[in-house]
Design an enzyme around this catalytic site. Structure first.
Site, mmCIF file in Angstrom:
data_model
loop_
_atom_site.group_PDB
_atom_site.id
_atom_site.type_symbol
_atom_site.label_atom_id
_atom_site.label_comp_id
_atom_site.label_asym_id
_atom_site.label_seq_id
_atom_site.Cartn_x
_atom_site.Cartn_y
_atom_site.Cartn_z
ATOM 1 N N ASN A 90 1.132 -1.457 -0.354
ATOM 2 C CA ASN A 90 -0.014 0.173 0.105
ATOM 3 C C ASN A 90 1.043 1.243 -0.029
ATOM 4 O O ASN A 90 1.520 1.730 1.228
ATOM 5 C CB ASN A 90 -0.734 -0.210 1.369
ATOM 6 C CG ASN A 90 -1.332 1.406 1.279
ATOM 7 O OD1 ASN A 90 -1.832 1.612 0.912
ATOM 8 N ND2 ASN A 90 -2.669 1.217 2.317
ATOM 9 N N GLU A 97 -8.328 -5.041 4.923
ATOM 10 C CA GLU A 97 -7.754 -4.970 3.456
ATOM 11 C C GLU A 97 -6.821 -5.409 2.895
ATOM 12 O O GLU A 97 -6.946 -6.003 1.815
ATOM 13 C CB GLU A 97 -8.240 -3.308 3.039
ATOM 14 C CG GLU A 97 -9.017 -2.097 3.624
ATOM 15 C CD GLU A 97 -8.673 -1.225 3.902
ATOM 16 O OE1 GLU A 97 -8.368 -0.750 4.780
ATOM 17 O OE2 GLU A 97 -9.126 -0.537 3.127
ATOM 18 N N HIS A 151 -12.758 2.856 0.149
ATOM 19 C CA HIS A 151 -13.447 2.009 0.528
ATOM 20 C C HIS A 151 -13.709 0.656 0.560
ATOM 21 O O HIS A 151 -14.479 -0.051 1.258
ATOM 22 C CB HIS A 151 -13.334 2.587 2.065
ATOM 23 C CG HIS A 151 -12.522 3.245 3.353
ATOM 24 N ND1 HIS A 151 -13.606 4.702 3.798
ATOM 25 C CD2 HIS A 151 -11.631 3.599 3.614
ATOM 26 C CE1 HIS A 151 -12.729 5.586 4.403
ATOM 27 N NE2 HIS A 151 -11.806 4.879 4.174
ATOM 28 N N ARG A 165 -2.206 -2.006 -3.653
ATOM 29 C CA ARG A 165 -3.583 -1.041 -3.503
ATOM 30 C C ARG A 165 -3.842 -0.123 -3.760
ATOM 31 O O ARG A 165 -3.144 0.808 -3.813
ATOM 32 C CB ARG A 165 -3.788 -0.623 -1.730
ATOM 33 C CG ARG A 165 -5.148 -0.154 -1.853
ATOM 34 C CD ARG A 165 -5.229 0.420 0.068
ATOM 35 N NE ARG A 165 -6.103 1.215 -0.072
ATOM 36 C CZ ARG A 165 -6.111 2.557 0.857
ATOM 37 N NH1 ARG A 165 -5.320 3.697 0.734
ATOM 38 N NH2 ARG A 165 -6.667 3.865 0.554
ATOM 39 N N ARG A 207 -11.568 15.914 7.728
ATOM 40 C CA ARG A 207 -12.405 16.468 6.435
ATOM 41 C C ARG A 207 -13.605 17.230 6.778
ATOM 42 O O ARG A 207 -14.123 15.989 7.996
ATOM 43 C CB ARG A 207 -12.725 15.264 5.543
ATOM 44 C CG ARG A 207 -11.362 15.254 4.876
ATOM 45 C CD ARG A 207 -11.428 13.871 3.654
ATOM 46 N NE ARG A 207 -10.257 12.894 2.747
ATOM 47 C CZ ARG A 207 -9.738 11.473 2.930
ATOM 48 N NH1 ARG A 207 -10.971 10.907 3.772
ATOM 49 N NH2 ARG A 207 -8.855 11.393 3.651
#
Ligand code: ADP
Length: 399
Positions: A7, A384, A180, A91, A241
């Site tokens: 990743n 993941e 996601h 990823r 965010r």
């Protein structure tokens, strides 16, 4: 088969080496501060203690070389020869409309990834760099791309189009993509296994609540809507965010504060959310602590966070016309007992009843609703990396 999962972020790189015979993690670690000063690699081989290796790491080439060296090392290594790595799974953040599934990387895929850079200018370039470095360092080893956006490609136009002139969708690809996806896919499948119900028939809402956070509606195994949009900025209140806001706030603030587009982008992505509202931290643990000590802004931040998730659950239950299960995952979803309770408060009308004792759980799979709750609620730690390793194995085995 041994699969290396990578990743690659702009200044960091996470990795795990899986033995796919039994899906065990042989080693994992991360490289931090790539291209900055004080860079290092932290490597954790199986059951052995973690090692930290400090070095100058100017780019992803050096970072991946160090990962390979650590995996082969006499003392803290876990393989004897590079040829033991049978495949690499990457990823990749943005697959745009080109990828609805994981794919074997080839020249055509690389061209499509490059074409998507505009959609994810911060994320896709390091993902691409990681793939190119692996091609050089491990020539001939098959590489697979697993996209954050792929799972959401099943959304219908009414869910992914925005109410702006259609030509901007055609011209620039402005639409909801969602992110996601690997996590939402994993926990939604897993909850069906735990409940013993067919994935193809279930209506599930998955809440991935980490520093970045999103909610997804999964009907019959397909993502039908998700809270993140064209970028990860839309939807829930997150660590830094803003999530949903009236778009008119943007020109208003730009005028009042004399901000450039880059300033406003930075404000909404890096300085808002839990951090911006509480003025304390983007880390929910710090905000929870301040709130319990009576800090009102911290309390407001958590209330907004919970309220937004609750609104999305209501909206998505309506969108699917029913609901079998809700899943909480990622840092906050797996660990924050009070957040889960705050979100579910008042959802009894939907047939969703939390069991406060069962909810007293952190970081492991658990049913947290009462036995008579029509909608089952679960905590399921996401994984993941395992999904990336499984997809990679499946694709490479067919070669
Ligand atoms: P990301 O991968 O998006 O960076 P994570 O899934 O690691 O994020 O989640 C980070 C968030 O999870 C932080 O807000 C952190 O406070 C929260 N978190 C992690 N562990 C705990 C815990 N034990 N209790 C409450 N919150 C936690």
């Amino acid at each position: 088969m041994k699969v290396l999962v990578l990743n690659c972020g702009s200044s960091s790189l996470k990795y795990q080496l899986f033995n796919m015979e039994d899906e065990t993690v042989l080693a994992k670690g991360l490289v931090q501060r790539i291209g900055i000063d004080n860079s290092y690699l932290e490597h954790k081989p199986g059951d052995k203690p973690k090692v930290k290796i400090e070095a100058e790491i100017p780019d992803h080439h050096k970072a991946i070389q160090m990962v390979i060296d650590a995996l082969l090392h006499d003392e803290h290594g876990v393989i004897k020869d590079m040829s033991e790595i049978n495949a690499v799974g990457h990823r990749v953040v943005h697959g745009g409309e080109a990828f609805a599934d994981s794919v074997l990387i080839n020249e055509e895929v690389m061209r499509a990834l490059e074409a998507n850079i505009e959609l994810a200018p911060l994320h896709n370039p390091p993902n691409i760099a990681g793939i190119k470095v692996c091609e050089k360092l491990m020539p001939g080893v098959p590489q697979v791309g697993v996209f954050d956006t792929a799972f959401h490609q099943t959304m219908k136009p009414h869910a992914y189009l925005y109410g702006i002139p259609y030509e901007y969708y055609e011209k620039y690809g402005i639409r909801r993509y969602g992110f996601h996806g690997t996590s939402h896919r994993y926990v939604s499948k897993r909850v069906c296994e735990l409940m013993g119900i067919p994935y193809e028939k279930a209506k599930i809402i998955t809440c991935h609540l980490g520093n970045g956070a999103s909610v997804t509606a999964i009907d019959g195994g397909k993502s039908v809507d998700t809270s993140m949009g064209f970028t990860p900025l839309e939807g829930l209140l997150m660590g830094t965010r803003s999530g949903d806001l009236d778009p008119a706030i943007i020109p208003f603030l730009m005028n009042k504060e004399n901000m450039t587009p880059a300033d406003i982008d930075n404000l909404l992505n890096k300085k808002s959310g839990l951090l911006g509202v509480s003025g304390i931290s983007n880390d929910s643990r710090d905000v929870e602590e301040a709130a319990s000590n009576g800090n009102e802004r911290a309390q407001r931040a958590l209330e907004i966070f919970n309220y937004r998730v609750k609104k999305y659950i209501g909206a998505y239950a309506a969108a699917m016309g029913g609901l079998d299960a809700i899943v909480f995952t990622a840092g906050i979803g797996e660990n924050s007992i009070s957040t889960r309770a705050g979100i579910l408060e008042g959802l009894e009308f939907l047939g969703c009843k939390l069991d406060p004792e069962r909810n007293n759980v952190r970081g492991k799979e658990a049913l947290i609703s009462t036995d008579d709750s029509k909608v089952k609620v679960y905590v399921i730690p996401t994984n993941e990396e395992l999904v990336i390793a499984r997809d990679t194995k499946e694709i490479v085995e067919k070669l």
